[in-house]
Scaffold this motif. Structure first.
Motif, short mmCIF file in Angstrom:
data_model
loop_
_atom_site.label_atom_id
_atom_site.label_comp_id
_atom_site.label_asym_id
_atom_site.label_seq_id
_atom_site.Cartn_x
_atom_site.Cartn_y
_atom_site.Cartn_z
N GLU A 277 -18.97 -34.48 -42.57
CA GLU A 277 -19.52 -35.23 -43.65
C GLU A 277 -19.72 -34.19 -44.93
O GLU A 277 -19.86 -34.24 -45.96
N GLU A 280 -16.81 -32.41 -46.35
CA GLU A 280 -16.46 -33.41 -47.78
C GLU A 280 -17.25 -33.63 -49.22
O GLU A 280 -16.98 -34.20 -50.62
N THR A 283 -17.69 -30.72 -53.52
CA THR A 283 -16.45 -31.43 -54.01
C THR A 283 -15.86 -30.42 -55.21
O THR A 283 -14.60 -30.70 -56.04
#
Ligand code: FAD
Ligand code: EGU
Length: 503
Positions: A277, A280, A283
């Motif tokens: 997580e 992610e 970005t």
């Protein structure tokens, strides 16, 4: 009459075993590698499925014994491939792996291309570096290149005339009853091949293991950890290593951790471990830099801002899985080794080492039981499974421990405590990593001993604490005038308590 029978026995056996290989491909063919060579006894056929690290080493072990060995590997020949894709670029090779390599005469060749790491280098958030030796002078681990190790082992396996390597052979299915395997080729064709023994070395997602899963009384568990890993390259600076080369560099940051191992081309491969997580959440290139600025600031100039922005998005974070199972064999037909039998999370640097030791343990049992597969295979499961399970548990334990509360201070402190205790009581206390990394103490025995040592240490602490309390009380009673000065008057104590409670 009996004598005549005995005399002709070899010939009878020969004719029975002659067609050990049945290749039924699109165009049916039968291999005839079984021609008698100067009356040499006929050896059974061993199929090693998977030509990765453990498969290639195993091919050497079986070839050395004189078996007819065929290796079947999904990928093309990595020695000819231009781009080698796959897991981690370099690995820490330690004692267990080295002992296995030594047995097939490969130790020197491999260590000559490895980089010794005598200590860890702990990087604190403020950029401070603290070395913590692995042990005495001669105790070091080696950073080795995975692709090179794999290539060298394949080449070594190929030097035996009784070995054949088959690339572009992906195992689809096999039968535990007959030992017949089906392979898929990239041109769409299939090939069927039979062997006396199938050795499943096809990694954590083993296709061989699928047949095991369909059977009764097969134990299996797999766990994906919430962390992923990503590899980043740290280039040389002015043609030299960007950091000290003979260390395993570690940036312990609780939930995040980075590790760097040196390569022969003077680069470092940095491996960033982090929950998926968190991967992610990042970005954009700027967010990467921001993240590194916060947790690994000293590495930014070394990896380079632009390289970091590029590298981070080149590949998505990779998953890590832990697999335990048993038994490792089916009858006298098939056995699992390496990651196929036990994928471990990489937090002890032992996956490959354990897989190499698998081959060595199997070899030792083959000696003891005269190569009789019907007894060797059950014995192998009996002896090896408790040890592989122990290292899988240890690696998982260390993962949980590291992400829970290991920052650089704690890491340094714990390793020093271990080393000091070992120094004070070398016969009684051996650090766990020492037993795991620098000896061939069976993994499960290392764990038992570790538990025992912890008991001894805790008793010692309890004993010291009790002694301190008793000794302190004695001193207080013996010299009461001194204490009144140390005591806090009741009203002052009250003030202090109030202070503590008011926010
Ligand atoms: P693999 O290396 O996975 O090889 C399996 C082979 O089988 C592959 O070549 C594959 O193509 C082939 N194959 C798969 N399916 C089929 C099929 N159906 N048919 C035919 N062929 C097939 N270990 C250490 O000892 N030290 C370390 O420092 C270390 N660091 C690590 C760091 C990371 C990030 C990771 C992920 C692992 C690390 N390991 C380390 C563990 C190590 O990588 C593995 O334990 C080791 O690669 C296992 O070797 P293997 O041959 O069993 O499996
Ligand atoms: C992880 C990823 C330091 C290579 C465990 C030590 C590792 C390696 C440690 C990777 C750690 C952790 C040990 C070795 C080694 C330490 C060890 C972990 C190599 C307990 C390429 N671990 N690793 N322990 O003691 O025994 O130095 O990717 F950070 S080598 Cl997690 Cl010895």
């Amino acid at each position: 009459m009996l004598l005549l029978f005995l005399k002709s026995l070899p010939t009878i056996l020969l004719s029975i075993t002659r067609n050990w290989t049945v290749r039924v491909s699109d165009h049916q063919r039968t291999l005839s590698t079984m021609e008698e060579k100067n009356g040499r006894s006929i050896k059974r056929k061993v199929a090693v499925v998977g030509g990765g690290l453990v498969g290639a080493l195993n091919a050497c072990f079986f070839a050395k014994r004189g078996f007819d060995v065929e290796v079947f590997e999904t990928r093309e020949d990595i020695r000819k491939a231009k781009v080698v894709k796959g897991r981690s670029i370099n690995l820490a090779l330690s004692h267990r792996g080295r002992q296995a390599l030594k047995h097939v005469g490969m130790e020197e060749k491999i260590i000559s291309k490895g980089i010794p790491m005598h200590a860890r280098m702990i990087h604190s958030l403020n950029g401070k570096q603290s070395p913590i030796p692995y042990g005495r002078k001669g105790q070091f681990i080696l950073s080795v290149d995975r692709a090179n190790l794999n290539k060298e082992l394949l080449t070594e396996a190929e030097t035996y005339p009784n070995t054949k390597l088959n690339f572009d052979h992906k195992l689809q299915d096999w039968s535990a009853e007959t030992g017949l395997m089906t392979f898929a080729r990239s041109d769409g064709s299939n090939e069927q091949i039979k062997a006396d023994l199938i050795v499943g070395c096809d990694g954590a997602f083993s296709a061989i293991r699928k047949q095991f899963l369909r059977r009764s009384r097969f134990n299996y568990s797999q766990t994906y950890i919430p962390h992923g890993y990503m590899e980043l390259t740290m280039p040389p600076i002015n043609g030299e290593f960007a950091m000290k080369p003979n260390y395993l560099h570690i940036w312990p940051r609780n939930t995040f951790m980075m590790i760097a191992l040196p390569n022969l081309d003077k680069t470092f491969t940095c491996t960033l471990f982090m929950p998926f997580e968190d991967f992610e959440k990042i970005t954009t290139g700027d967010e990467v830099i921001e993240f590194f600025q916060k947790y690994f600031p000293d590495t930014i100039p070394l990896i380079g801002v632009d390289a970091l922005k590029m590298d981070y998005f080149r590949l998505p974070a990779q998953a890590m899985v832990s697999v335990k199972c048993s038994p490792y064999h089916i009858g006298d037909k098939c056995v699992l080794m390496g990651d196929a039998a036990h994928a471990v999370v990489p937090f002890y640097g032992q996956g490959m080492n354990a897989g190499f030791e698998d081959c060595l343990v199997f070899e030792e049992i083959m000696d003891q039981l005269n190569e009789d597969f019907s007894t060797v295979l059950p014995e192998y499961t009996r002896v090896r499974a408790p040890d592989d399970h122990a290292i899988a548990d240890l690696a998982m334990y260390n993962y949980i421990e590291m992400r829970a509360h290991v920052n650089s201070k704690w890491f340094i402190f714990r390793k020093h405590v271990d080393n000091i205790l070992h120094f004070l009581m070398p016969k009684t206390i051996t650090p766990l990593y020492t037993m795991v990394t620098f000896t061939r103490t069976r993994y499960h025995e290392a764990v038992d001993r570790w538990h025992w040592q912890n008991k001894v240490i805790n008793r010692g602490l309890l004993f010291s604490a009790t002694g301190a309390v008793l000794g302190g009380s004695y001193l207080l009673i013996k010299s009461p005038p001194e204490i009144t000065k140390l005591m806090v008057p009741a009203e002052k104590m009250w003030d202090r308590l109030v202070l503590l409670w008011t926010p």
